[in-house]
Design a protein around this motif. Structure first.
Motif, PDB file in Angstrom:
ATOM      1  N   VAL A  60      -5.211  -1.345 -14.989  1.00  0.00           N
ATOM      2  CA  VAL A  60      -5.572  -0.692 -13.326  1.00  0.00           C
ATOM      3  C   VAL A  60      -6.786  -1.063 -13.117  1.00  0.00           C
ATOM      4  O   VAL A  60      -7.673  -1.121 -11.793  1.00  0.00           O
ATOM      5  CB  VAL A  60      -5.186   0.666 -13.852  1.00  0.00           C
ATOM      6  CG1 VAL A  60      -5.971   1.644 -12.619  1.00  0.00           C
ATOM      7  CG2 VAL A  60      -3.968   1.243 -13.879  1.00  0.00           C
ATOM      8  N   VAL A  61      -8.080  -0.941 -14.324  1.00  0.00           N
ATOM      9  CA  VAL A  61      -9.140  -1.247 -14.105  1.00  0.00           C
ATOM     10  C   VAL A  61     -10.056  -2.722 -13.687  1.00  0.00           C
ATOM     11  O   VAL A  61     -10.774  -2.863 -12.727  1.00  0.00           O
ATOM     12  CB  VAL A  61     -10.625  -1.246 -15.664  1.00  0.00           C
ATOM     13  CG1 VAL A  61     -11.640  -1.562 -15.270  1.00  0.00           C
ATOM     14  CG2 VAL A  61     -10.136   0.549 -15.676  1.00  0.00           C
ATOM     15  N   SER A  62      -9.182  -3.626 -14.005  1.00  0.00           N
ATOM     16  CA  SER A  62      -9.372  -4.895 -13.055  1.00  0.00           C
ATOM     17  C   SER A  62      -8.777  -5.361 -12.513  1.00  0.00           C
ATOM     18  O   SER A  62      -9.183  -6.175 -11.372  1.00  0.00           O
ATOM     19  CB  SER A  62      -9.568  -5.718 -14.726  1.00  0.00           C
ATOM     20  OG  SER A  62      -9.670  -5.663 -15.967  1.00  0.00           O
ATOM     21  N   LEU A  63      -7.380  -4.788 -12.316  1.00  0.00           N
ATOM     22  CA  LEU A  63      -6.432  -5.498 -11.345  1.00  0.00           C
ATOM     23  C   LEU A  63      -5.994  -4.193  -9.986  1.00  0.00           C
ATOM     24  O   LEU A  63      -6.187  -5.306  -9.145  1.00  0.00           O
ATOM     25  CB  LEU A  63      -5.563  -5.674 -11.816  1.00  0.00           C
ATOM     26  CG  LEU A  63      -5.412  -7.650 -12.691  1.00  0.00           C
ATOM     27  CD1 LEU A  63      -4.770  -7.608 -13.069  1.00  0.00           C
ATOM     28  CD2 LEU A  63      -6.518  -8.978 -12.260  1.00  0.00           C
ATOM     29  N   GLY A  64      -5.856  -3.524 -10.453  1.00  0.00           N
ATOM     30  CA  GLY A  64      -5.319  -2.651  -9.255  1.00  0.00           C
ATOM     31  C   GLY A  64      -4.395  -1.597 -10.211  1.00  0.00           C
ATOM     32  O   GLY A  64      -4.077  -2.072 -11.070  1.00  0.00           O
ATOM     33  N   VAL A  65      -4.303  -0.888  -9.150  1.00  0.00           N
ATOM     34  CA  VAL A  65      -3.422   0.376  -9.488  1.00  0.00           C
ATOM     35  C   VAL A  65      -1.721  -0.021  -9.909  1.00  0.00           C
ATOM     36  O   VAL A  65      -1.188  -0.729 -10.882  1.00  0.00           O
ATOM     37  CB  VAL A  65      -3.257   1.998  -9.228  1.00  0.00           C
ATOM     38  CG1 VAL A  65      -2.070   2.803  -9.867  1.00  0.00           C
ATOM     39  CG2 VAL A  65      -4.402   2.266  -8.963  1.00  0.00           C
ATOM     40  N   LEU A  66      -1.097  -0.806  -8.759  1.00  0.00           N
ATOM     41  CA  LEU A  66      -0.173  -1.314  -8.637  1.00  0.00           C
ATOM     42  C   LEU A  66       0.093  -2.703  -9.525  1.00  0.00           C
ATOM     43  O   LEU A  66       0.766  -2.560 -10.411  1.00  0.00           O
ATOM     44  CB  LEU A  66       0.178  -1.839  -7.286  1.00  0.00           C
ATOM     45  CG  LEU A  66       1.943  -2.318  -6.980  1.00  0.00           C
ATOM     46  CD1 LEU A  66       2.646  -1.111  -7.860  1.00  0.00           C
ATOM     47  CD2 LEU A  66       1.974  -2.900  -5.105  1.00  0.00           C
ATOM     48  N   GLU A  67      -0.916  -3.148  -9.834  1.00  0.00           N
ATOM     49  CA  GLU A  67      -0.598  -4.446 -11.127  1.00  0.00           C
ATOM     50  C   GLU A  67      -1.122  -3.565 -11.801  1.00  0.00           C
ATOM     51  O   GLU A  67      -0.142  -4.913 -13.071  1.00  0.00           O
ATOM     52  CB  GLU A  67      -2.054  -5.067 -10.120  1.00  0.00           C
ATOM     53  CG  GLU A  67      -1.481  -6.142  -8.954  1.00  0.00           C
ATOM     54  CD  GLU A  67      -2.508  -5.185  -8.388  1.00  0.00           C
ATOM     55  OE1 GLU A  67      -2.742  -4.391  -8.095  1.00  0.00           O
ATOM     56  OE2 GLU A  67      -2.551  -5.737  -6.877  1.00  0.00           O
ATOM     57  N   GLY A  68      -1.726  -3.315 -12.108  1.00  0.00           N
ATOM     58  CA  GLY A  68      -1.758  -2.454 -13.393  1.00  0.00           C
ATOM     59  C   GLY A  68      -0.477  -2.130 -14.441  1.00  0.00           C
ATOM     60  O   GLY A  68       0.103  -1.716 -15.527  1.00  0.00           O
ATOM     61  N   VAL A  69       0.373  -0.330 -13.155  1.00  0.00           N
ATOM     62  CA  VAL A  69       1.502  -0.374 -13.774  1.00  0.00           C
ATOM     63  C   VAL A  69       2.415  -1.438 -14.254  1.00  0.00           C
ATOM     64  O   VAL A  69       3.242  -1.040 -14.933  1.00  0.00           O
ATOM     65  CB  VAL A  69       1.866   0.350 -12.772  1.00  0.00           C
ATOM     66  CG1 VAL A  69       3.079   1.269 -13.172  1.00  0.00           C
ATOM     67  CG2 VAL A  69       0.715   1.765 -12.734  1.00  0.00           C
ATOM     68  N   ALA A  70       2.533  -2.120 -13.414  1.00  0.00           N
ATOM     69  CA  ALA A  70       3.502  -3.523 -13.267  1.00  0.00           C
ATOM     70  C   ALA A  70       3.344  -4.206 -14.482  1.00  0.00           C
ATOM     71  O   ALA A  70       4.196  -4.485 -15.310  1.00  0.00           O
ATOM     72  CB  ALA A  70       3.250  -4.732 -11.943  1.00  0.00           C
ATOM     73  N   ALA A  89       0.428  -1.466   0.071  1.00  0.00           N
ATOM     74  CA  ALA A  89      -0.077   0.070   0.022  1.00  0.00           C
ATOM     75  C   ALA A  89       0.832   1.331  -0.110  1.00  0.00           C
ATOM     76  O   ALA A  89       0.416   2.224  -0.814  1.00  0.00           O
ATOM     77  CB  ALA A  89      -0.649   0.071   0.847  1.00  0.00           C
ATOM     78  N   VAL A  90       1.901   1.295   1.118  1.00  0.00           N
ATOM     79  CA  VAL A  90       2.920   2.541   0.865  1.00  0.00           C
ATOM     80  C   VAL A  90       3.390   2.674  -0.983  1.00  0.00           C
ATOM     81  O   VAL A  90       3.791   4.057  -1.473  1.00  0.00           O
ATOM     82  CB  VAL A  90       4.304   2.118   2.095  1.00  0.00           C
ATOM     83  CG1 VAL A  90       5.361   3.309   2.388  1.00  0.00           C
ATOM     84  CG2 VAL A  90       2.809   1.736   3.453  1.00  0.00           C
ATOM     85  N   LEU A  91       3.793   1.424  -1.359  1.00  0.00           N
ATOM     86  CA  LEU A  91       4.684   1.646  -2.615  1.00  0.00           C
ATOM     87  C   LEU A  91       3.132   1.576  -3.524  1.00  0.00           C
ATOM     88  O   LEU A  91       3.594   2.861  -4.510  1.00  0.00           O
ATOM     89  CB  LEU A  91       4.724   0.063  -2.521  1.00  0.00           C
ATOM     90  CG  LEU A  91       5.765   0.125  -4.046  1.00  0.00           C
ATOM     91  CD1 LEU A  91       7.278   0.941  -3.990  1.00  0.00           C
ATOM     92  CD2 LEU A  91       6.057  -0.910  -4.528  1.00  0.00           C
ATOM     93  N   THR A  92       2.201   1.700  -3.349  1.00  0.00           N
ATOM     94  CA  THR A  92       1.909   2.450  -3.894  1.00  0.00           C
ATOM     95  C   THR A  92       1.400   3.306  -4.130  1.00  0.00           C
ATOM     96  O   THR A  92       1.398   4.552  -5.397  1.00  0.00           O
ATOM     97  CB  THR A  92       0.175   1.036  -4.351  1.00  0.00           C
ATOM     98  OG1 THR A  92       0.647   0.048  -4.599  1.00  0.00           O
ATOM     99  CG2 THR A  92      -0.823   1.452  -5.216  1.00  0.00           C
ATOM    100  N   THR A  93       0.985   4.093  -3.113  1.00  0.00           N
ATOM    101  CA  THR A  93       0.096   5.270  -2.316  1.00  0.00           C
ATOM    102  C   THR A  93       2.383   6.182  -3.232  1.00  0.00           C
ATOM    103  O   THR A  93       1.683   7.303  -3.515  1.00  0.00           O
ATOM    104  CB  THR A  93       0.436   5.389  -1.721  1.00  0.00           C
ATOM    105  OG1 THR A  93      -0.578   5.072  -1.243  1.00  0.00           O
ATOM    106  CG2 THR A  93       0.171   7.182  -1.041  1.00  0.00           C
ATOM    107  N   THR A  94       3.064   5.387  -2.688  1.00  0.00           N
ATOM    108  CA  THR A  94       4.269   6.701  -2.662  1.00  0.00           C
ATOM    109  C   THR A  94       4.268   6.292  -4.247  1.00  0.00           C
ATOM    110  O   THR A  94       4.671   8.122  -4.915  1.00  0.00           O
ATOM    111  CB  THR A  94       5.205   5.704  -2.656  1.00  0.00           C
ATOM    112  OG1 THR A  94       5.501   5.487  -1.167  1.00  0.00           O
ATOM    113  CG2 THR A  94       6.518   6.899  -2.809  1.00  0.00           C
ATOM    114  N   LEU A  95       4.045   5.593  -5.789  1.00  0.00           N
ATOM    115  CA  LEU A  95       4.676   5.657  -6.965  1.00  0.00           C
ATOM    116  C   LEU A  95       3.401   6.137  -7.640  1.00  0.00           C
ATOM    117  O   LEU A  95       3.736   7.117  -8.094  1.00  0.00           O
ATOM    118  CB  LEU A  95       4.019   4.265  -7.590  1.00  0.00           C
ATOM    119  CG  LEU A  95       4.007   4.439  -8.845  1.00  0.00           C
ATOM    120  CD1 LEU A  95       5.509   4.619  -9.183  1.00  0.00           C
ATOM    121  CD2 LEU A  95       3.935   2.523  -9.079  1.00  0.00           C
TER     122      LEU A  95
END
Length: 801
Positions: A406-416, A264-270
């Protein structure tokens, strides 16, 4: 393009407005006007930030006061400590999905703690000075991430617009949409439709009324109009509920699995960091593109990261949403004319005042109106311009995969997922090389499209050996990279082909990629790829500037006569007997081989249409002054007049010079140029000669010509040169003082010409003064500051990338 400031053609009007005609240009803005611009800009930003902050807090499921806290902290803390003077920070739509997921998983107090930890992570990244590294992320991934977040926001807020409650994910929201459409809430829908209508139509009001209307932000008008309609009609709707600040929830200790909290911290920071850094770069471009003499310094991205980290620590500690740079508010700040970080900080103060004193007014706002506003923001995040851009650069797959992820999995997963696809696309492009061979007009053409790596060497070798021995061959390299294996393969084949009686021409080479020098002067090289001086072309280390760098490759010159005499068996060639002639012919040969194919079409057009330059550039004949280089101009852009000392003899001068006068008359009356620039330079030999001249000196042609510079010498000796100086420093010596005074004096001579005076009176012509310091490679533009004539340094920020 401007004759005195290098810029793109499409920037011409803006640059010319930014630098009005000489004598006298308007003085810079006064201090109280700057403060006034910051005040008006802060009010405009505040009116946009207030409804958006409440709407974003509503979309995340956080307490509505958290949006106001983040807006105030973003303005005060990030505005004061950040590295971008004009970027406005606060709760951002790009963080809505991330924050909403965190609140659902961990609760509000833990989400605040995650925000604090993300701020600490940003401080660490800022101290490590890695801010520039965030810009290495592919724009397709960034735009795809924002588009995915926008889709998620829009689908979720659509349920509130229709009078319902959003689900936890996009698939769930889509599945629940038919049932929601079957159970519409008429009051909520009417308020939402009115909000969207005002938001869409307000900026499009035509005429003078539209210009007045656009002074009030559309977001404020939309929310205020919907609120007034709901109150007047007596509609019963859920409204903003701001509990007492005494009950406001602050950050607590993080609770949950360690790996989950770390993610969560990594996603917010990114998301916070990338959005803020890209926003700072965009704000620099917007600020540089503004007309007018006021310019704001470029952003310090590492400091911006530190400022954003501090803001997140404070916001999370006080129970606010995560903070990031916000595009809508930042662009409004720039367009409103803000000139310093005071506007951003003052907007934060206004948010604090509103949060404390305007609670009764804010509680009249229907939630459906805020949801419609945020839904519109989400839709705008799916930019058609960005889609066209990534399509043009063949990165639509990366964009689409990131968006869907991003729509299906989440922000961090979509960016990866987007990063993985981007790496795969890059590797595919690196290994995909097309090599074709065809015979045309008696020559064999080998066309290489793509990157030449060792993986393409077998195909390259096979195609090159399709070219018969002793024939003319043209190898076109349409790519930006060639590794050592491909280089050696191409060089060996070229040497062998030339040794067996053929010719080879390499086209499309990038700077620093040297094969063997093609046989353009002597027919062909002997075996081994050496020239007539015995120097191998493989030893040549030419770079893009060697076309005008006077020593070229410093090759040993052959002695006349004997076996070393240049030329073919039939005798020496014209222009090859001396070093200068040799370099000149080599330069012309390089032009015919490398440049002519690229400019032939444009020169053919100019030949058909005739010259239509818009600028007359009058400068010195000094060989170090390359007008096309310092003005970034090309064929047809400038009408150039060069003479010793960039002198303009006054009209009517006894034994005057008709050559310069004729050029001025032709440029103004026949070519109808819009501006004339007189450009002096440092270390001018003519000015040195003037300073060292003696009245009893011999009346040579040079001495007779330099008499036109005597008024400049008189201006200097009378003290007129003391106020013509480079901004920020004193002239280096008397020669530089005279060079600067000479530019001002020659502009006065220029105004005395009848054609120039007539055009100036009609407003059809502008005059500019320019000074180029050769050693610094720096241009200075003549302007006026505080009643003094000053040569201002022309900076990259003046050009708007």
């Amino acid at each position: 393009m401007s004759a005195c400031v290098p810029a793109r053609a499409d920037d011409s009007d803006r640059i010319e407005r930014a630098h009005p005609p000489h004598s006298p240009p308007p003085a810079g803005p006064r201090r109280f006007r700057v403060a006034g611009a910051d005040v008006s800009a802060s009010i405009a930003v505040f009116l946009i930030a207030l409804p958006l902050s409440l709407g974003i807090a509503l979309a995340t499921g956080a307490p509505l006061q958290a949006g106001l806290v983040a807006a105030a902290v973003g303005g005060l803390v990030a505005g004061r400590l950040g590295g971008s003077a004009l970027q406005v920070s606060g709760p951002a739509a790009g963080l809505t999905v991330v924050t909403a997921d965190l609140i659902q998983l961990y609760g509000w107090r833990t989400t605040c703690a995650i925000t604090v930890l993300a701020g600490l992570a940003q401080l660490g990244l800022g101290c490590l000075r890695v801010a520039r590294g965030a810009l290495a992320v592919s724009p397709a991934i960034v735009h795809g991430m924002l588009a995915g977040i926008g889709v998620t926001i829009a689908v979720a807020q659509l349920h509130i617009v229709l009078g319902g409650t959003p689900q936890s994910s996009v698939p769930d929201n889509l599945r629940a949409l038919p049932a929601q459409l079957a159970n519409l809430h008429p009051a909520a829908l009417s308020v939402s439709v009115l909000t969207l209508s005002l938001l869409l139509l307000w900026p499009r009001v035509p005429g003078r009324a539209g210009r007045v209307c656009r002074m009030v932000p559309a977001a404020l008008v939309a929310v205020a109009g919907a609120t007034a309609m709901a109150a007047a009609a007596g509609l019963v709707l859920p409204k903003v509920d701001l509990p007492s600040w005494r009950n406001h929830a602050l950050a607590g200790l993080p609770e949950g699995p360690v790996l989950g909290l770390a993610a969560a911290v990594l996603t917010t920071t990114l998301v916070c960091s990338v959005q803020s850094l890209l926003g700072a770069v965009a704000v620099d471009k917007l600020a540089a593109a503004r007309p007018g003499p006021t310019h704001v310094g470029r952003s310090d991205l590492d400091r911006e990261l530190l400022g954003q980290g501090a803001a997140n620590i404070v916001s999370g500690s006080l129970g606010g949403l995560p903070v990031a740079g916000v595009a809508v508010r930042s662009s409004a700040n720039v367009r409103a004319g803000a000139v310093s970080r005071n506007s951003t900080m003052l907007h934060g103060v206004l948010v604090v005042i509103a949060a404390l004193l305007m609670v009764p007014v804010l509680e009249l706002i229907p939630l459906a109106s805020l949801a419609a506003l945020v839904m519109a923001v989400g839709i705008q995040m799916v930019s058609l311009h960005h889609i066209r851009t990534v399509t043009r650069h063949r990165e639509v797959l990366v964009y689409a995969v990131t968006t869907l992820g991003v729509v299906s999995l989440g922000v961090l997963e979509g960016v990866a997922l987007g990063i993985a696809v981007a790496v795969g696309v890059a590797l595919h492009r690196l290994t995909r090389t097309r090599i074709t061979h065809e015979e045309k007009e008696g020559a064999h053409h080998v066309h290489v499209r793509g990157q030449l790596t060792f993986l393409a060497v077998p195909r390259l070798s096979r195609t090159l050996h399709l070219v018969p021995q002793g024939t003319d061959a043209v190898v076109a390299l349409d790519g930006s990279f060639m590794d050592h294996a491909a280089y050696e393969t191409l060089q060996d084949w070229q040497s062998t082909h030339i040794a067996r009686g053929g010719t080879v021409e390499i086209t499309g080479r990038r700077a620093g990629v040297r094969i063997a020098e093609p046989a353009v002067l002597t027919g062909h090289h002997p075996a081994g790829g050496t020239d007539e001086a015995g120097a191998s072309d493989a030893d040549c280390r030419c770079r893009p500037w060697t076309a005008w760098r006077n020593h070229q490759c410093d090759r040993p010159q052959p002695s006349p006569g004997g076996d070393g005499r240049p030329g073919t068996a039939g005798g020496s060639e014209p222009g090859r007997s001396g070093t200068g002639g040799h370099d000149l012919v080599r330069g012309i040969s390089a032009f015919q081989r490398n440049t002519a194919p690229l400019v032939r079409g444009e020169l053919a057009r100019l030949a058909r249409e005739g010259q239509q330059p818009t600028h007359l550039f009058l400068t010195c004949a000094d060989s170090r002054l390359v007008t096309s280089m310092i003005t970034s101009s090309g064929p047809g852009d400038l009408f150039v007049v060069r003479n010793v000392g960039n002198l303009v003899p006054p009209p009517g001068e006894e034994s005057g010079d008709d050559s310069v006068a004729a050029a001025i008359e032709y440029a103004v009356e026949v070519l109808a140029v819009r501006s004339i620039t007189v450009c002096g330079h440092s270390g001018c030999g003519a000015m040195q000669a003037l300073l060292g001249s003696e009245p009893s000196g011999a009346r040579t042609p040079l001495r007779r010509w330099l008499r036109h510079g005597l008024p400049s010498l008189e201006r200097l000796r009378d003290g007129g040169g003391s106020w013509s100086r480079p901004a920020g420093r004193a002239p280096a010596d008397a020669v530089e003082e005279l060079c600067l005074a000479n530019v001002v004096q020659q502009l006065e001579h220029l105004r005395a010409h009848e054609a120039v005076a007539r055009a100036l009176k009609n407003g059809a012509l502008e005059l500019h003064g320019l000074y180029f310091h050769v050693g610094e490679a720096q241009a200075y533009l003549l302007t006026e500051r505080d009643g003094r004539t000053v040569f201002e340094r022309v900076r990259a920020v003046d050009l708007a990338v």
